[in-house]
Design a protein around this motif. Structure first.
Motif, PDB file in Angstrom:
ATOM      1  N   HIS A   1       0.837  -1.199   0.000  1.00 49.03           N
ATOM      2  CA  HIS A   1       0.000   0.000   0.000  1.00 49.03           C
ATOM      3  C   HIS A   1       0.878   1.259   0.000  1.00 49.03           C
ATOM      4  N   ARG A   2       0.968   1.908  -1.149  1.00 53.39           N
ATOM      5  CA  ARG A   2       1.799   3.107  -1.347  1.00 53.39           C
ATOM      6  C   ARG A   2       3.289   2.815  -1.166  1.00 53.39           C
ATOM      7  N   GLY A   3       3.689   1.574  -1.383  1.00 52.25           N
ATOM      8  CA  GLY A   3       5.069   1.176  -1.155  1.00 52.25           C
ATOM      9  C   GLY A   3       5.293   0.775   0.287  1.00 52.25           C
ATOM     10  N   LEU A   4       6.554   0.634   0.666  1.00 54.65           N
ATOM     11  CA  LEU A   4       6.897   0.295   2.048  1.00 54.65           C
ATOM     12  C   LEU A   4       7.128   1.609   2.792  1.00 54.65           C
ATOM     13  N   VAL A   5       6.078   2.097   3.437  1.00 58.51           N
ATOM     14  CA  VAL A   5       6.117   3.471   3.936  1.00 58.51           C
ATOM     15  C   VAL A   5       6.880   3.611   5.252  1.00 58.51           C
ATOM     16  N   ARG A   6       7.240   2.528   5.882  1.00 60.88           N
ATOM     17  CA  ARG A   6       7.999   2.641   7.135  1.00 60.88           C
ATOM     18  C   ARG A   6       9.458   2.982   6.870  1.00 60.88           C
TER      19      ARG A   6
ATOM     20  N   PRO B   1       9.208   7.912   2.369  1.00 61.53           N
ATOM     21  CA  PRO B   1       7.907   8.556   2.187  1.00 61.53           C
ATOM     22  C   PRO B   1       7.017   7.740   1.236  1.00 61.53           C
ATOM     23  N   GLU B   2       5.712   7.703   1.530  1.00 63.46           N
ATOM     24  CA  GLU B   2       4.785   6.921   0.719  1.00 63.46           C
ATOM     25  C   GLU B   2       4.768   7.400  -0.730  1.00 63.46           C
ATOM     26  N   ASN B   3       4.494   6.470  -1.630  1.00 57.45           N
ATOM     27  CA  ASN B   3       4.361   6.765  -3.058  1.00 57.45           C
ATOM     28  C   ASN B   3       5.634   7.347  -3.669  1.00 57.45           C
ATOM     29  N   THR B   4       6.790   6.965  -3.135  1.00 57.33           N
ATOM     30  CA  THR B   4       8.062   7.396  -3.714  1.00 57.33           C
ATOM     31  C   THR B   4       8.785   6.194  -4.319  1.00 57.33           C
ATOM     32  N   LEU B   5       9.747   6.482  -5.181  1.00 53.61           N
ATOM     33  CA  LEU B   5      10.497   5.393  -5.806  1.00 53.61           C
ATOM     34  C   LEU B   5      11.222   4.563  -4.758  1.00 53.61           C
ATOM     35  N   ALA B   6      11.707   5.208  -3.698  1.00 55.58           N
ATOM     36  CA  ALA B   6      12.392   4.465  -2.636  1.00 55.58           C
ATOM     37  C   ALA B   6      11.439   3.524  -1.921  1.00 55.58           C
ATOM     38  N   ALA B   7      10.231   3.984  -1.629  1.00 54.92           N
ATOM     39  CA  ALA B   7       9.243   3.132  -0.963  1.00 54.92           C
ATOM     40  C   ALA B   7       8.852   1.951  -1.842  1.00 54.92           C
ATOM     41  N   PHE B   8       8.733   2.174  -3.139  1.00 53.65           N
ATOM     42  CA  PHE B   8       8.391   1.089  -4.065  1.00 53.65           C
ATOM     43  C   PHE B   8       9.529   0.072  -4.138  1.00 53.65           C
ATOM     44  N   ALA B   9      10.761   0.566  -4.235  1.00 55.46           N
ATOM     45  CA  ALA B   9      11.914  -0.335  -4.310  1.00 55.46           C
ATOM     46  C   ALA B   9      12.024  -1.187  -3.053  1.00 55.46           C
ATOM     47  N   ASP B  10      11.822  -0.577  -1.893  1.00 58.67           N
ATOM     48  CA  ASP B  10      11.910  -1.320  -0.640  1.00 58.67           C
ATOM     49  C   ASP B  10      10.820  -2.389  -0.547  1.00 58.67           C
TER      50      ASP B  10
END
Length: 224
Positions: A6-11, A14-23
Motif C-alpha cells: 500500500h503506497r510502497g513500504l512506507v515505514r 515517504p509513501e508513493n516514492t520510488l524508494a518506498a516502491f523499491a523497498d
C-alpha cells in the motif's frame, strides 16, 4: 493471493516514492499500489492526499512546487512505471482531472506492463474501461445492500472485473457471489495479524497492505 504494498513500504521511505516502491519489492511484495493526481502543470503525480500538509491543493501547484512542499521528490506516474516495469501496479485514480493524463501515459504500456486501475469514483472506471483495454475495478468502502446494485454498471465492460473492498465492508457471502460472477476480489485496510489471517482464509485474489510482517515478509532494517 497477490501481496500488494500500500503506497510502497512506507515505514522506510515517504509513501508513493520510488524508494518506498523499491523497498517493497525488495522485501517480497508482488505488486505496488499507488495514487495518481494531476498537478497544475499537467503532470500525473503520485500523491495520496488532496492537499499538502499546509492545506494547499495538489491541483493548484506544479510538480516541482509539490515536491518542495512535501519535502521530497514526488514522482510522476511515468517515472514509477519506468523504474519498475516488471512489477504489478494497482493505480488508484483519485480525481477526474487526472483521467486524460493517465490514459495517455498507459495506452502504450498496456501490452507490456501488468496494470490494474481502480477508483472510488466508479464513473471514472467506467470511462477508463471504455477507453483502455486494461483491467479496471471499483473500490468499495461500504457494504452494498445488494451485489447487483454494485455490479450492474460494470457487467457490459469485459475488463471491469475487479472489486477492491475496504476490510470493514467485506462479507464472505458477497465475496463468493462476486467470484462466481467472474469478479476478482482484493481487500485493503487490514490492520492486525488476525485480520490478515482472515483475508487469507477468504481466498482473495489480492491483499493490499501496509504490514509485511503479517503476510510472512521480512523487512531488513535500514543501515544506521
Amino acid at each position: 493471493m497477490q501481496l500488494i504494498a500500500h503506497r510502497g513500504l512506507v515505514r522506510s521511505a515517504p509513501e508513493n516514492t520510488l524508494a518506498a516502491f523499491a523497498d517493497a519489492l525488495s522485501c517480497g511484495f508482488h505488486g505496488l499500489e499507488t495514487d495518481v493526481r494531476l498537478s497544475a502543470d499537467g503532470e500525473a503525480v503520485l500523491f495520496h492526499d488532496r492537499t499538502v500538509a499546509t492545506g494547499v491543493p495538489v491541483a493548484a501547484v506544479t510538480r516541482a512546487e509539490l515536491s518542495h512542499l512535501a519535502g521530497y521528490i514526488v514522482p510522476t506516474l511515468a517515472e514509477a512505471l519506468d523504474a519498475f516495469p516488471e512489477a504489478f501496479w494497482n493505480i488508484e485514480v483519485k480525481a477526474p482531472a487526472a483521467v486524460a493524463a493517465v490514459q495517455t501515459e498507459l495506452k502504450p504500456r498496456i501490452e507490456r506492463q501488468r496494470l490494474l486501475l481502480t477508483s472510488l469514483r466508479h464513473d471514472i472506471m467506467l470511462s477508463m474501461a471504455e477507453a483502455l483495454e486494461a483491467d479496471t475495478g471499483f473500490i468499495v468502502w461500504h457494504r452494498p445492500a445488494a451485489l447487483n446494485s454494485l455490479l450492474y454498471a460494470a457487467m457490459p465492460h469485459a475488463h471491469l472485473r475487479t472489486l477492491v473492498w475496504y476490510y470493514e465492508s467485506i462479507d464472505l457471502t458477497l465475496l463468493q457471489q462476486a467470484n462466481a460472477l467472474g469478479f476478482r476480489n482484493y481487500v485493503f485496510g487490514a490492520q492486525t495479524d488476525h485480520e490478515h489471517r482472515l483475508c487469507e482464509e477468504f481466498a482473495l485474489h489480492g491483499l493490499i497492505t501496509d504490514h509485511p510482517e503479517f503476510v510472512g515478509l521480512t523487512v531488513t532494517p535500514p543501515l544506521q
